[in-house]
Design an enzyme around this catalytic site. Structure first.
Site, PDB file in Angstrom:
ATOM      1  N   SER A 124       9.484 -12.294 -24.640  1.00 36.85           N
ATOM      2  CA  SER A 124       8.104 -11.773 -24.561  1.00 36.85           C
ATOM      3  C   SER A 124       7.169 -12.785 -25.203  1.00 36.85           C
ATOM      4  CB  SER A 124       8.023 -10.456 -25.336  1.00 36.85           C
ATOM      5  OG  SER A 124       8.113 -10.716 -26.735  1.00 36.85           O
ATOM      6  N   ASP A 125       5.910 -12.755 -24.808  1.00 38.22           N
ATOM      7  CA  ASP A 125       4.975 -13.583 -25.543  1.00 38.22           C
ATOM      8  C   ASP A 125       4.584 -12.793 -26.791  1.00 38.22           C
ATOM      9  OD1 ASP A 125       2.024 -15.556 -24.675  1.00 38.22           O
ATOM     10  OD2 ASP A 125       3.233 -15.390 -26.493  1.00 38.22           O
ATOM     11  N   TRP A 126       4.398 -13.435 -27.820  1.00 35.73           N
ATOM     12  CA  TRP A 126       4.116 -12.878 -29.144  1.00 35.73           C
ATOM     13  C   TRP A 126       3.675 -11.416 -29.099  1.00 35.73           C
ATOM     14  CZ3 TRP A 126       4.139 -15.776 -33.804  1.00 35.73           C
ATOM     15  CH2 TRP A 126       3.793 -15.029 -34.918  1.00 35.73           C
TER      16      TRP A 126
END
Ligand code: GLC
Length: 749
Positions: free
Chosen positions: A288-290
């Site tokens: 996932s992105d942050w």
């Protein structure tokens, strides 16, 4: 008119072959057996631990979750599979030693945003894209990987391959611009650079294609904003660079913060399962992105982290960066029979497979070698490559009366502007501070390194943003004493990058007023523009005789700019993105449809698709860039269609090009194709091939292209890849708006 049979082309297309990976089946089978054996020994908690990634304690690249618990203790308990923002052999060893105290001793992955260099800072990716030089770009990433992997890093969150047509978006600096074809080649070059000969070598790091998908199409160019587009636009424009990264063997994908047509990418099974893991058969893993898993609550797509975790794992998000949704909820979701263990097992398999391929189970410390760290960083030969990449990234926008290159016999040069002495600014956004700003060459230093007897006068003139004219007088005085004025103007490096969208992309502050005052002295003026995005600087474009767009060039920026200013390197860059005249034109890009009322010229504003207050044309077009020499294109031929040829050589196109100036120089010759009549519509032109050609003064070369079957095809409304008979126009140009030769061919049934 050349006639070509469509049926024959379909046959050729079917004969295409899959790109082979770089691991043998036996190797893969052996790894699979090890993964299965380990998986069988893992508890559910240990499996969930592998899906959990924490940020380090030193640097955050996103909103920091309030620190809960002790990360080192959690690692010892097997609750963490990867970390990020932990650099250097000292820090990474501390964390890997903790992982070796866990029950199954599963090594950690160490991820880092090595976006354009690790210790040596290379030009920002959009600058590198201006080089159109795949070898140089691959080399730059190879060096970054060699440095990062010697410092404990085994995974970079790059390449960012988001197509971007909106320069208000701050992350335009991080990608390869607006074109799917150029963006695809660059995506592949970057993956190959990072991964080298393949995972398992200690100088190879896992690459990560991001942000999946269509993050660059945020409405209004506002970072993190919604994205809404037709499936055809998604497939024709935004997905190709991701597919190119996958075909190049990219190990991981990162999803994106945006929602796409109403579904957040992180919870989007169409993207991650149907396309990526299904149709494309991706075997790596998705991070996932942050915090994007937890951000599905903000989106309104999940009511809490429990539901966010459920949506994300179902949609194919394998690893949870920083949101803690997985570590805090997946076990309960399994107990509540909301998530089958099989989904968790699939994600764990993907992650463990990469850890085995990296060789981490053979030696968890193989990337953590202080000796190698000492000898790998900042090598002189790599610094030279950074200088070469920087020179190739510079775009010459204007050079009236051959003001450039400058002569070394000039007595006095006035260096004026807020960026004339800039050093760490030259690194741009997403640069790492491992060198504490050491070894960065400013423009002034670069020019002084080369200028012999020339005397330099310096005046800042003004700052980047404020409106004080206090420095004008000194600047004007310096200009009046000089033979030539070189001005270094632009944005601040933190005006582009993540969360750096701007509604106004004009040259900031009162810089253009300073340029006007200096121009008014009557001295010859060269303006260098430094930025991470296309800026708007219309007065300068119209009135200043020489303009170089230098982006952010990294550690060797000053030397590279001096090399170009003095003609030791003849600029060869071409813009990978359109430069608008006004924010009001955005989105503006070259591969647009013709409309029913195309503006035939910039004055034909009546009843045409145009603004009444501005020409339709951009300030500078995609593919534009000048040289100190000139090139003549002639004798274009389209060869006979050869159905027996291999599938990638069906329509030979050739032409002659001559260097008609007095400098040796490189030209990026571009081949555009137009499908004149099609249903649904096709763009007025699309880049399909290019070559970067070096020619000595007077030299002539014949350049040959081969239009491939797939280049004639496009998606219909059912997303079927089709080719339609009809007339195609082949255009050869020096820029998308500077077509030098064109011919058509007929595609018959
Ligand atoms: C950031 C960025 C992403 C980066 C990640 C880790 O928010 O969107 O590109 O790789 O977090 O730093």
């Amino acid at each position: 008119m050349i006639k070509i049979s469509r049926k024959a082309i379909y046959i050729l297309m079917l004969s295409g072959c899959m790109a082979a990976g770089n691991r043998t089946f036996a190797q893969q089978d052996n790894t699979n057996k090890k993964v299965e054996a380990l998986l069988a020994r893992m508890t559910l908690d240990e499996k969930i631990g592998q899906l959990n990634q924490y940020n380090g304690d030193w640097e955050a690249t996103g909103p920091v979750t309030k620190d809960v618990g002790n990360k080192i203790e959690e690692i010892k308990q097997g609750r963490v599979g990867a970390v990020l923002n932990i650099m250097g052999t000292t820090h990474t060893r501390t964390f890997q030693e903790a992982a070796m105290q866990s029950r199954l001793k599963i090594p950690l992955l160490f991820g880092q945003d090595v976006i354009h260099g690790y210790h040596i800072s290379f030009p920002i990716p959009l600058a590198e894209a201006s080089s159109w030089d795949m070898g140089a770009i691959e080399r730059a990433e190879r060096i970054a990987a060699t440095e990062a992997s010697a410092s404990g890093i085994n995974w970079t969150f790059a390449p960012m391959v988001d197509i971007a047509r909106d320069p208000r978006w701050g992350r335009v600096m991080e990608g390869a611009g607006e074109d799917p074809y150029l963006g695809s080649l660059i995506a592949a070059a970057r993956v190959k650079g990072f991964q080298g000969t393949g995972l398992g070598s200690t100088d190879a790091v896992m690459a990560c294609a991001k942000h999946f998908a269509a993050y660059g199409a945020a409405i209004g160019g506002r970072d993190y904003n919604s994205v809404d587009m037709s499936p055809r636009t998604l497939w024709e424009i935004y997905l190709p660079p991701f597919k190119a990264a996958l075909d190049a063997g990219v190990s991981t994908f990162m999803n994106s913060f945006n929602d796409l047509n109403g579904t957040p990418a992180t919870g989007n099974s169409y993207l991650q399962r149907d396309i990526l893991k299904g149709k494309w058969g991706f075997k790596g893993f998705v991070v996932s992105d942050w915090g994007s898993i937890g951000e599905m609550i903000n989106h309104g797509y999940a009511k809490d982290n429990y539901q966010a975790a459920q949506e994300a794992i179902k949609a194919g998000s394998d690893m949870d960066m920083e949101s803690r949704s997985y570590i805090n909820n997946l076990a309960k979701l399994v107990a509540d029979k909301k998530v089958p263990v099989s989904l968790i097992d699939d994600a764990v398999r993907r992650i463990l497979t990469k850890k085995f391929e990296l060789g981490l189970f053979d030696d968890p410390y193989r990337f953590i070698n202080p000796e190698r760290e000492k000898t790998s960083l900042n090598r002189p030969e790599n610094v030279d490559d950074a200088r070469d990449m920087a020179r190739k990234s510079i775009v010459l926008l204007k050079n009236e009366n051959q003001l450039l290159p400058l002569s070394r016999s000039l007595k006095t040069i006035a260096l004026i502007g807020p960026l004339a002495k800039a050093e760490k600014e030259l690194k741009g956004f997403w640069s790492l501070d491992v060198d504490k700003g050491q070894g960065i060459v400013s423009l002034m230093e670069g020019m002084q390194n080369q200028a012999g007897q020339t005397k330099f006068l310096y005046a800042k003139g003004c700052s980047i943003t404020d409106t004080s004219r206090d420095g004008f007088a000194d600047a004007i005085a310096a200009a009046k004493k000089a033979d030539v004025v070189v001005m270094a103007m632009g944005e601040a490096p933190d005006m582009t990058g993540e969360a750096k969208s701007k509604s106004n992309i004009h040259l900031p502050g009162i810089q253009e007023e300073l340029i006007k005052e200096i121009k008014a002295t009557g001295k010859p003026v060269v303006v260098l523009l430094m930025a991470g995005r296309p800026m708007i600087f219309n007065w300068t474009a119209d009135h200043v005789p020489a303009i170089l767009y230098t982006w952010w060039l990294g550690s060797q920026g000053g030397n590279a700019m001096a090399d170009v200013l003095y003609g030791d390197y003849n600029p060869s860059g071409k813009l990978p993105i359109t430069f608008p005249r006004s924010e009001g034109q955005i989105p503006i890009y070259y591969n647009h449809y013709n409309t029913g009322r195309p503006a035939r010229n910039d004055n034909d504003l009546f009843y045409t698709s145009a603004y009444i207050d501005l020409p339709n044309s951009p300030q500078y077009a995609f593919g534009y860039g000048l040289s100190y020499t000139t090139f003549d294109y002639k004798s274009m031929e389209i060869g006979k269609f050869n159905p027996s040829a291999k599938s990638d050589k069906i329509i030979p196109v050739s032409f002659m090009i001559q260097n008609t100036g007095k400098y040796a120089g490189e030209e990026v010759v571009q081949l555009y194709l137009s499908d004149m009549v099609s249903q649904p519509l096709r763009p007025i032109k699309e880049l399909k091939d290019f070559r970067k050609i070096l020619l000595q003064p007077g030299q002539i070369k014949r350049i040959a292209f081969n239009i491939k079957p797939d280049e004639l095809s496009f998606y219909n409304d059912k997303l079927e890849r089709i080719i339609q008979p009809g007339t195609f126009e082949v255009m050869i140009g020096s820029a998308s708006n500077d077509i030098r030769l064109q011919k058509t061919f007929e595609l018959t049934e």
